[in-house]
Motif scaffolding. Structure first.
Motif, PDB file in Angstrom:
ATOM      1  N   TYR A 171       0.840  -1.205   0.000  1.00  0.00           N
ATOM      2  CA  TYR A 171       0.000   0.000   0.000  1.00  0.00           C
ATOM      3  C   TYR A 171       0.870   1.247   0.000  1.00  0.00           C
ATOM      4  CZ  TYR A 171      -3.113   3.703   1.448  1.00  0.00           C
ATOM      5  OH  TYR A 171      -3.793   4.891   1.492  1.00  0.00           O
ATOM      6  N   LEU A 172       1.904   1.268   0.833  1.00  0.00           N
ATOM      7  CA  LEU A 172       2.756   2.452   0.940  1.00  0.00           C
ATOM      8  C   LEU A 172       3.498   2.723  -0.376  1.00  0.00           C
ATOM      9  CD1 LEU A 172       4.198   1.860   4.522  1.00  0.00           C
ATOM     10  CD2 LEU A 172       2.419   3.490   3.840  1.00  0.00           C
ATOM     11  N   LEU A 184      -2.815  12.077   6.373  1.00  0.00           N
ATOM     12  CA  LEU A 184      -3.746  10.952   6.322  1.00  0.00           C
ATOM     13  C   LEU A 184      -5.016  11.274   5.545  1.00  0.00           C
ATOM     14  CD1 LEU A 184      -3.454   9.594   9.976  1.00  0.00           C
ATOM     15  CD2 LEU A 184      -2.433   8.652   7.903  1.00  0.00           C
ATOM     16  N   GLY A 185      -5.338  12.550   5.392  1.00  0.00           N
ATOM     17  CA  GLY A 185      -6.533  12.922   4.640  1.00  0.00           C
ATOM     18  C   GLY A 185      -6.499  12.452   3.202  1.00  0.00           C
ATOM     19  N   ALA A 186      -5.319  12.202   2.671  1.00  0.00           N
ATOM     20  CA  ALA A 186      -5.189  11.754   1.283  1.00  0.00           C
ATOM     21  C   ALA A 186      -5.124  10.236   1.178  1.00  0.00           C
ATOM     22  CB  ALA A 186      -3.930  12.380   0.665  1.00  0.00           C
ATOM     23  N   HIS A 187      -5.412   9.514   2.264  1.00  0.00           N
ATOM     24  CA  HIS A 187      -5.228   8.062   2.275  1.00  0.00           C
ATOM     25  C   HIS A 187      -6.499   7.327   2.684  1.00  0.00           C
ATOM     26  CE1 HIS A 187      -0.848   7.722   1.573  1.00  0.00           C
ATOM     27  NE2 HIS A 187      -0.870   8.980   2.000  1.00  0.00           N
ATOM     28  N   ALA A 233      -3.721  -7.042   3.580  1.00  0.00           N
ATOM     29  CA  ALA A 233      -4.040  -7.229   2.160  1.00  0.00           C
ATOM     30  C   ALA A 233      -3.710  -6.011   1.313  1.00  0.00           C
ATOM     31  CB  ALA A 233      -5.523  -7.572   2.023  1.00  0.00           C
ATOM     32  N   GLY A 234      -3.268  -4.899   1.958  1.00  0.00           N
ATOM     33  CA  GLY A 234      -2.884  -3.712   1.204  1.00  0.00           C
ATOM     34  C   GLY A 234      -4.017  -2.759   0.923  1.00  0.00           C
ATOM     35  N   LEU A 235      -5.134  -2.877   1.663  1.00  0.00           N
ATOM     36  CA  LEU A 235      -6.285  -2.022   1.382  1.00  0.00           C
ATOM     37  C   LEU A 235      -6.073  -0.595   1.863  1.00  0.00           C
ATOM     38  CD1 LEU A 235      -9.182  -1.804   0.314  1.00  0.00           C
ATOM     39  CD2 LEU A 235      -9.990  -2.502   2.587  1.00  0.00           C
ATOM     40  N   LEU A 254       3.729  -5.597   7.867  1.00  0.00           N
ATOM     41  CA  LEU A 254       3.141  -4.290   8.126  1.00  0.00           C
ATOM     42  C   LEU A 254       4.257  -3.336   8.538  1.00  0.00           C
ATOM     43  CD1 LEU A 254      -0.136  -5.086  10.129  1.00  0.00           C
ATOM     44  CD2 LEU A 254       0.025  -4.323   7.760  1.00  0.00           C
ATOM     45  N   VAL A 255       4.070  -2.065   8.220  1.00  0.00           N
ATOM     46  CA  VAL A 255       5.050  -1.036   8.554  1.00  0.00           C
ATOM     47  C   VAL A 255       4.390  -0.044   9.511  1.00  0.00           C
ATOM     48  CG1 VAL A 255       6.502   0.836   7.674  1.00  0.00           C
ATOM     49  CG2 VAL A 255       6.190  -1.279   6.331  1.00  0.00           C
ATOM     50  N   ARG A 256       5.070   0.246  10.619  1.00  0.00           N
ATOM     51  CA  ARG A 256       4.535   1.237  11.564  1.00  0.00           C
ATOM     52  C   ARG A 256       4.879   2.643  11.088  1.00  0.00           C
ATOM     53  NH1 ARG A 256       5.797   2.108  18.073  1.00  0.00           N
ATOM     54  NH2 ARG A 256       4.418   3.938  18.271  1.00  0.00           N
TER      55      ARG A 256
END
Length: 300
Positions: A171-172, A184-187, A233-235, A254-256
């Protein structure tokens, strides 16, 4: 004079309003009760009761002494019961409620180990993310997340807990860069349903300054494991308890994000607590189960 026995007799006289009624309750004679009360008064050097042919009333000294006498008997009863509980083999059914995610990851494995060690105990386990009334629903132990607001209950903290914002590397890689919480508003933020209305994630920096960031996305749920699955799952991004995604972060699935910030929904106390009723007598099975959970989380 047996001081404790005299105190018990005095309290019974006050509760029942007469020497004869107290004597019947205690299985002795009214004359014996009268002698015990008189001996108590002599030892104190004060009259505790006004006696007439029709009724007994407390003197001012009697009222003060009665208050303390009741407390003394209560504490003796507490001490006796606590020792009896320690010696008695715990048995019976223990009704446990837990939030779903912590229940799946920790409580269910803990219950299996506990029941092997305590064969005379049965557990009735309920998993939900609903708030439960321990008295109304006859719950012995409730596993909750976050600080306790009900002073009629007792909460034993099992572990500290932070929340972390995380996402999959996939996802990143395909999404806009994230440098600060305001991005975060763009994600696509996968959100936990706390209430109706807009969802906000709260961040606190090292200086204690908090920032509320409105978020939204394609998935909202009251089932924590669904957020973890969707994030893997990358959602999108999820705000999760650190203990629920620790292994995923260590494996790199997962990445923090924002490790320099504390993150939460509303409150920053996200510890896991065992909550039980504040009663005169804590049963042996409740004590053993809470101690078992405390040891488990300490090891974890």
């Amino acid at each position: 004079m047996d001081s404790l026995r005299s105190i018990e007799i005095f309290v019974q006289v006050v509760h029942h309003g007469s020497l004869s009624a107290a004597a019947r309750k205690l299985g002795t004679s009214a004359a014996s009760v009268s002698r015990q009360v008189s001996a108590l008064e002599d030892s104190l050097g004060a009259r505790l009761l006004n006696r007439t042919s029709r009724k007994l009333t407390l003197t001012e000294a009697g009222e003060a002494y009665f208050h303390h006498a009741e407390q003394i008997l209560h504490h003796v009863d507490e001490a006796t019961h606590s020792v009896t509980n320690l010696q008695r083999a715990p048995r019976g059914t223990l009704r446990v409620h837990s939030r779903i995610l912590v229940g799946q990851l920790f409580i269910i494995p803990a219950i299996a180990e506990f029941l092997i060690a305590q064969p005379e105990i049965k557990i009735d386990l309920m998993l939900s993310n609903l708030s439960v009334d321990l008295v109304e629903q006859n719950i012995d132990v409730d596993i909750r997340i976050g600080k306790l607001s009900d002073s009629s209950l007792i909460a034993k903290r099992l572990t500290l807990s932070d929340r972390v914002v995380c996402a999959s590397p996939a996802y990143l890689k395909r999404s806009p860069k994230i440098r600060q919480p305001q991005d975060l508003g763009a994600h696509n933020c996968l959100t936990y349903r706390l209430s109706k209305g807009n969802v906000q994630w709260r961040f606190m920096n090292g200086k204690g300054v908090t920032t509320d960031v409105p978020v939204n996305g394609s998935l909202q749920t009251d089932y924590g494991p669904a957020l973890r699955t969707a994030a893997l799952a990358g959602l999108g991004l999820a705000l999760m308890p650190d203990w629920s995604v620790r292994e995923d972060i260590e494996r790199g699935t997962l990445v923090r994000l924002f490790p320099e910030f504390k993150a939460s929904f509303l409150e920053f106390d996200n510890g896991v607590y065992a909550v039980y009723q504040r009663s005169r007598h804590m049963s042996a099975k409740v004590r053993l189960f809470v101690d078992h959970l405390t040891g488990l989380f300490d090891r974890s």
